[in-house]
Scaffold this motif. Structure first.
Motif, PDB file in Angstrom:
ATOM      1  N   TRP A 208       2.746  -5.500  -0.648  1.00 20.26           N
ATOM      2  CA  TRP A 208       2.854  -5.672  -2.101  1.00 20.26           C
ATOM      3  C   TRP A 208       2.196  -6.968  -2.530  1.00 20.26           C
ATOM      4  CZ3 TRP A 208       7.901  -4.701   0.305  1.00 20.26           C
ATOM      5  CH2 TRP A 208       8.200  -3.331   0.347  1.00 20.26           C
ATOM      6  N   GLU A 209       1.682  -6.932  -3.769  1.00 24.57           N
ATOM      7  CA  GLU A 209       1.018  -8.134  -4.292  1.00 24.57           C
ATOM      8  C   GLU A 209       1.831  -8.822  -5.369  1.00 24.57           C
ATOM      9  OE1 GLU A 209      -2.768  -6.375  -5.389  1.00 24.57           O
ATOM     10  OE2 GLU A 209      -3.680  -7.420  -3.688  1.00 24.57           O
ATOM     11  N   GLY A 210       2.826  -8.127  -5.893  1.00 23.48           N
ATOM     12  CA  GLY A 210       3.641  -8.743  -6.946  1.00 23.48           C
ATOM     13  C   GLY A 210       4.511  -7.710  -7.623  1.00 23.48           C
ATOM     14  N   LEU A 211       4.981  -8.056  -8.799  1.00 20.41           N
ATOM     15  CA  LEU A 211       5.879  -7.170  -9.544  1.00 20.41           C
ATOM     16  C   LEU A 211       5.321  -6.921 -10.941  1.00 20.41           C
ATOM     17  CD1 LEU A 211       9.346  -8.818  -8.773  1.00 20.41           C
ATOM     18  CD2 LEU A 211       8.341  -6.840  -7.653  1.00 20.41           C
ATOM     19  N   ASP A 212       5.601  -5.724 -11.437  1.00 17.34           N
ATOM     20  CA  ASP A 212       5.303  -5.441 -12.834  1.00 17.34           C
ATOM     21  C   ASP A 212       6.576  -5.837 -13.595  1.00 17.34           C
ATOM     22  OD1 ASP A 212       5.254  -4.270 -15.286  1.00 17.34           O
ATOM     23  OD2 ASP A 212       4.637  -2.282 -14.600  1.00 17.34           O
ATOM     24  N   TRP A 213       6.544  -7.044 -14.172  1.00 17.94           N
ATOM     25  CA  TRP A 213       7.768  -7.627 -14.732  1.00 17.94           C
ATOM     26  C   TRP A 213       8.351  -6.838 -15.893  1.00 17.94           C
ATOM     27  CZ3 TRP A 213      10.819 -10.706 -12.325  1.00 17.94           C
ATOM     28  CH2 TRP A 213      10.317 -11.454 -11.260  1.00 17.94           C
ATOM     29  N   LEU A 214       7.479  -6.289 -16.738  1.00 21.32           N
ATOM     30  CA  LEU A 214       7.993  -5.539 -17.897  1.00 21.32           C
ATOM     31  C   LEU A 214       8.829  -4.348 -17.439  1.00 21.32           C
ATOM     32  CD1 LEU A 214       5.288  -5.249 -20.693  1.00 21.32           C
ATOM     33  CD2 LEU A 214       7.583  -6.272 -20.791  1.00 21.32           C
TER      34      LEU A 214
ATOM     35  N   LEU B   1      -9.411   1.418   9.107  1.00 22.72           N
ATOM     36  CA  LEU B   1      -8.033   1.609   9.573  1.00 22.72           C
ATOM     37  C   LEU B   1      -7.127   0.861   8.594  1.00 22.72           C
ATOM     38  CD1 LEU B   1      -6.354   2.906  11.797  1.00 22.72           C
ATOM     39  CD2 LEU B   1      -6.736   0.880  13.204  1.00 22.72           C
ATOM     40  N   GLY B   2      -6.274   1.616   7.919  1.00 20.96           N
ATOM     41  CA  GLY B   2      -5.408   1.033   6.882  1.00 20.96           C
ATOM     42  C   GLY B   2      -4.419   0.030   7.476  1.00 20.96           C
ATOM     43  N   GLU B   3      -4.303  -1.116   6.837  1.00 21.51           N
ATOM     44  CA  GLU B   3      -3.441  -2.172   7.389  1.00 21.51           C
ATOM     45  C   GLU B   3      -1.959  -1.781   7.339  1.00 21.51           C
ATOM     46  OE1 GLU B   3      -3.916  -6.011   5.607  1.00 21.51           O
ATOM     47  OE2 GLU B   3      -2.634  -6.957   7.108  1.00 21.51           O
ATOM     48  N   VAL B   4      -1.519  -1.267   6.201  1.00 18.55           N
ATOM     49  CA  VAL B   4      -0.096  -0.907   6.082  1.00 18.55           C
ATOM     50  C   VAL B   4       0.210   0.257   7.027  1.00 18.55           C
ATOM     51  CG1 VAL B   4       1.686  -0.092   4.483  1.00 18.55           C
ATOM     52  CG2 VAL B   4      -0.017  -1.755   3.715  1.00 18.55           C
ATOM     53  N   PHE B   5      -0.691   1.223   7.072  1.00 15.84           N
ATOM     54  CA  PHE B   5      -0.532   2.372   7.979  1.00 15.84           C
ATOM     55  C   PHE B   5      -0.443   1.899   9.427  1.00 15.84           C
ATOM     56  CE2 PHE B   5      -3.042   5.199  10.806  1.00 15.84           C
ATOM     57  CZ  PHE B   5      -2.202   6.306  10.834  1.00 15.84           C
ATOM     58  N   CYS B   6      -1.314   0.954   9.773  1.00 15.77           N
ATOM     59  CA  CYS B   6      -1.382   0.524  11.169  1.00 15.77           C
ATOM     60  C   CYS B   6      -0.163  -0.331  11.540  1.00 15.77           C
ATOM     61  CB  CYS B   6      -2.675  -0.266  11.385  1.00 15.77           C
ATOM     62  SG  CYS B   6      -3.142  -0.356  13.106  1.00 15.77           S
ATOM     63  N   ALA B   7       0.223  -1.248  10.639  1.00 19.60           N
ATOM     64  CA  ALA B   7       1.374  -2.114  10.939  1.00 19.60           C
ATOM     65  C   ALA B   7       2.666  -1.300  10.982  1.00 19.60           C
ATOM     66  CB  ALA B   7       1.487  -3.216   9.884  1.00 19.60           C
ATOM     67  N   ASN B   8       2.800  -0.337  10.078  1.00 21.57           N
ATOM     68  CA  ASN B   8       4.087   0.371   9.957  1.00 21.57           C
ATOM     69  C   ASN B   8       4.188   1.624  10.822  1.00 21.57           C
ATOM     70  OD1 ASN B   8       4.541  -1.580   8.090  1.00 21.57           O
ATOM     71  ND2 ASN B   8       4.739  -0.239   6.326  1.00 21.57           N
TER      72      ASN B   8
ATOM     73  N   ASP C 236      -5.042  11.854   2.248  1.00 17.92           N
ATOM     74  CA  ASP C 236      -5.199  10.385   2.292  1.00 17.92           C
ATOM     75  C   ASP C 236      -4.185   9.897   3.328  1.00 17.92           C
ATOM     76  OD1 ASP C 236      -5.761   7.737   1.734  1.00 17.92           O
ATOM     77  OD2 ASP C 236      -4.465   7.656  -0.030  1.00 17.92           O
ATOM     78  N   PHE C 237      -4.432  10.323   4.565  1.00 18.67           N
ATOM     79  CA  PHE C 237      -3.436  10.195   5.631  1.00 18.67           C
ATOM     80  C   PHE C 237      -2.968   8.757   5.828  1.00 18.67           C
ATOM     81  CE2 PHE C 237      -1.926  10.384  10.062  1.00 18.67           C
ATOM     82  CZ  PHE C 237      -1.077  11.484   9.944  1.00 18.67           C
ATOM     83  N   GLN C 238      -3.887   7.804   5.698  1.00 21.00           N
ATOM     84  CA  GLN C 238      -3.536   6.396   5.934  1.00 21.00           C
ATOM     85  C   GLN C 238      -3.131   5.674   4.643  1.00 21.00           C
ATOM     86  OE1 GLN C 238      -6.298   4.217   8.392  1.00 21.00           O
ATOM     87  NE2 GLN C 238      -7.138   6.080   9.278  1.00 21.00           N
ATOM     88  N   GLY C 239      -3.103   6.421   3.551  1.00 17.96           N
ATOM     89  CA  GLY C 239      -2.716   5.813   2.273  1.00 17.96           C
ATOM     90  C   GLY C 239      -3.731   4.819   1.757  1.00 17.96           C
ATOM     91  N   LEU C 240      -4.995   5.011   2.127  1.00 16.15           N
ATOM     92  CA  LEU C 240      -6.019   4.026   1.756  1.00 16.15           C
ATOM     93  C   LEU C 240      -6.318   4.012   0.253  1.00 16.15           C
ATOM     94  CD1 LEU C 240      -8.529   4.358   4.719  1.00 16.15           C
ATOM     95  CD2 LEU C 240      -7.132   2.381   4.104  1.00 16.15           C
ATOM     96  N   ALA C 241      -6.170   5.193  -0.366  1.00 17.40           N
ATOM     97  CA  ALA C 241      -6.440   5.254  -1.802  1.00 17.40           C
ATOM     98  C   ALA C 241      -5.145   5.171  -2.608  1.00 17.40           C
ATOM     99  CB  ALA C 241      -7.165   6.557  -2.128  1.00 17.40           C
TER     100      ALA C 241
ATOM    101  N   PRO D 173       1.084   2.591  -0.620  1.00 19.73           N
ATOM    102  CA  PRO D 173       0.841   2.818   0.809  1.00 19.73           C
ATOM    103  C   PRO D 173       2.074   2.565   1.683  1.00 19.73           C
ATOM    104  CG  PRO D 173      -0.262   0.806   0.063  1.00 19.73           C
ATOM    105  CD  PRO D 173       0.271   1.479  -1.153  1.00 19.73           C
ATOM    106  N   TYR D 174       2.942   1.632   1.254  1.00 19.01           N
ATOM    107  CA  TYR D 174       4.169   1.365   2.033  1.00 19.01           C
ATOM    108  C   TYR D 174       5.059   2.615   2.037  1.00 19.01           C
ATOM    109  CZ  TYR D 174       8.803  -0.496   3.167  1.00 19.01           C
ATOM    110  OH  TYR D 174      10.034  -0.717   3.730  1.00 19.01           O
TER     111      TYR D 174
END
Ligand SMILES: NC(=O)c1ccc[n+]([C@@H]2O[C@H](COP(=O)([O-])OP(=O)(O)OC[C@H]3O[C@@H](n4cnc5c(N)ncnc54)[C@H](OP(=O)(O)O)[C@@H]3O)[C@@H](O)[C@H]2O)c1
Length: 453
Positions: free
Chosen positions: A131-137, A183-190, A235-240, A244-245
């Motif tokens: 994640w990069e942040g939150l949608d505060w609204l 190789l998707g980072e979230v896919f690979c780490a998780n 989109d098996f690795q959730g790249l798009a 993705p988490y």
């Protein structure tokens, strides 16, 4: 403990990935406490922890030693019959593992194959949110209108899209670097890193004698946020994906829950096969482990509920507010807000240590489940089955509906959903095996990891 410490043949060996923080550390502490209280004094727990670097590993072992001393002091004060020879009953080993690097996974597996007689459980805890942040609204609006739902199934986390791992094949000297697919980072780490790891460790997870009454356990860590709509085979690795988490956790659910179904059997058998030399390992030790193979490991699925950890990068003031928001959700009736990592560690630690016949009987009676850490109003933790879209609580059409802890809008399981879930499971297992073989071939062709043995 150094690598030269003898490894007890009859020890209870548990691997915990991502042990330096949050849930991983709490899982280790719970394993220590529960092992000491429930297992015979003659047994030793060998806790193999993984971190991304040596400093984190050394620091984690030091903190675990401190935890052990506290257990000892408490036991002395309350005259509990826990053996005072705690250092003999609990041993630690530290390992380096970066799940987004296939060669790091292979090196780690190789070291374990060469130094460890067996594995009773591998708790696949490490992971990233991406994640990069939150949608505060949206966060403020959903909190004010629907507090419990907003902090259980948040719709305001903003994910990075298309994050990739570093190249798996490093540039070398004057030879041209071969092309490699993303190789998707979230896919690979998780998912993928752990998936490869357990394939390589299958000989250790299978090294149990038939009369031991137990099998090696692969324990995945999922989430309540493993929504069906976030995952797509296209989109098996959730790249798009903008989630993705959540997609990686849905894939985790699918793989774990369908692992014992007939339609996935050919893929799972290949994946867990330990009767052939590992592609990663050429060592004598791993070959002899392979020959000792007696029983295939079993795959289990857990989730920690919701706890306040560092997985969401927030300013520390916001972390306090988030923790408070979680407590309020619990007091408003949410069973999933364990809040502390200790509570969240309840389900994975239980699955690792439960008697095999207890787990088998529960699965026999109510089907294969997703075991979640739940709590009551006071924070007293327990393990609860958790509903999975398309699978229900146990993959049994017509099963008992549990109203508490159910996500709003989820439909009761039908024959059609159940059939589709099984088909999806087969497709996912097929794709994972194909990806594994392709990456192994690619790395072998580029001679990555040739220095392994
Ligand atoms: N907290 C929750 O409420 C919650 C809810 C549902 C599921 N979960 C799951 O629980 C697990 C643990 O999460 P947490 O909340 O304890 O988060 P955390 O405190 O951020 O811990 C994550 C752990 O994973 C390690 N890790 C991250 N990327 C890695 C990589 N590429 N290779 C090896 N290790 C890596 C981290 O190491 P570094 O310290 O080096 O980064 C850290 O030890 C995750 O799988 C998460 O999805 C958590």
């Amino acid at each position: 403990m150094s690598d030269t410490t003898p490894q007890p043949e009859d020890g209870f060996y548990v691997l915990v990935t991502g042990a330096n923080s949050g849930l991983g550390f709490a899982i280790c502490c719970r394993l220590i406490d529960e092992f000491l209280h429930t297992r015979p004094q003659s047994q030793t727990l060998v806790l193999i922890i993984t971190t991304r670097d040596t400093r984190k590993g050394t620091d984690t072992v030091a903190r675990l030693q401190k935890h052990l001393q506290n257990v000892r002091r408490k036991a002395e004060r309350s005259f509990l019959g826990i053996s005072m020879l705690l250092h003999r009953r609990i041993q630690f080993r530290q390992e380096i593992l970066d799940l987004t690097s296939i060669s790091s996974v292979q090196r780690h597996a190789e070291r374990l194959l060469n130094s460890t007689p067996k594995l009773n459980a591998a708790i696949l805890n490490a992971g990233i949110g991406g994640w990069e942040g939150l949608d505060w609204l949206t966060a403020i609006y959903t909190l004010l209108t629907d507090w419990v739902h907003a902090v259980t199934y948040p719709s305001y986390k903003v994910s990075g899209v298309g994050w990739l791992t570093k190249p798996q094949i490093p540039a070398s000297g004057n030879t041209e670097k071969p092309e490699e697919p993303p190789l998707g980072e979230v896919f690979c780490a998780n998912v993928f890193g752990h998936y490869l790891l357990c394939h390589y460790l299958a000989p250790l997870l299978s090294a149990h004698k038939a009369d031991e009454g137990t099998v090696g356990r692969i324990i995945w860590t999922s989430s309540l946020e493993a929504y069906a709509h976030t995952f797509s085979l296209h989109d098996f690795q959730g790249l798009a994906s903008s989630m993705p988490y959540e997609a990686s956790k849905r894939l985790t659910d699918i793989l774990a829950l369908t692992a014992e179904l007939p339609s996935t059997a050919p893929f799972v058998a290949r994946y867990l096969s330990s009767n052939r030399p590992l592609s990663v390992s050429k060592s004598k030790s791993s070959m002899s482990n392979a020959n000792k193979n007696t029983i295939k490991p079993k795959i289990y699925l857990t989730h920690p509920g919701i706890c306040s950890t560092g997985i969401m990068p927030l300013h520390h003031l916001l972390t306090y507010l988030m923790t408070l928001a979680f407590y309020i959700a619990r007091w408003l009736g949410s069973q999933w807000h364990g809040v502390t990592a200790w509570n969240g560690a309840c389900a994975p630690a239980w699955v690792a240590l439960a008697q095999q016949n207890t787990l088998d009987a529960m699965e026999e009676r109510e089907g294969k489940g997703k075991w979640g850490s739940a709590t009551d109003w006071w924070g007293k933790e327990r393990v609860e089955r958790t509903e999975v879209e398309g699978w229900g609580w146990g993959g049994v059409v017509g099963e008992r509906i549990r109203k508490k802890g159910r996500r709003r809008g989820v439909k009761d399981l039908t024959e059609r959903d159940r059939k589709q879930f099984e088909e999806l499971g087969r497709d996912c297992w097929k794709e994972m095996e194909q990806l594994r073989e392709e990456w192994e071939a690619r790395l072998a062709a580029a001679r990555v990891g040739e220095d392994l043995g």
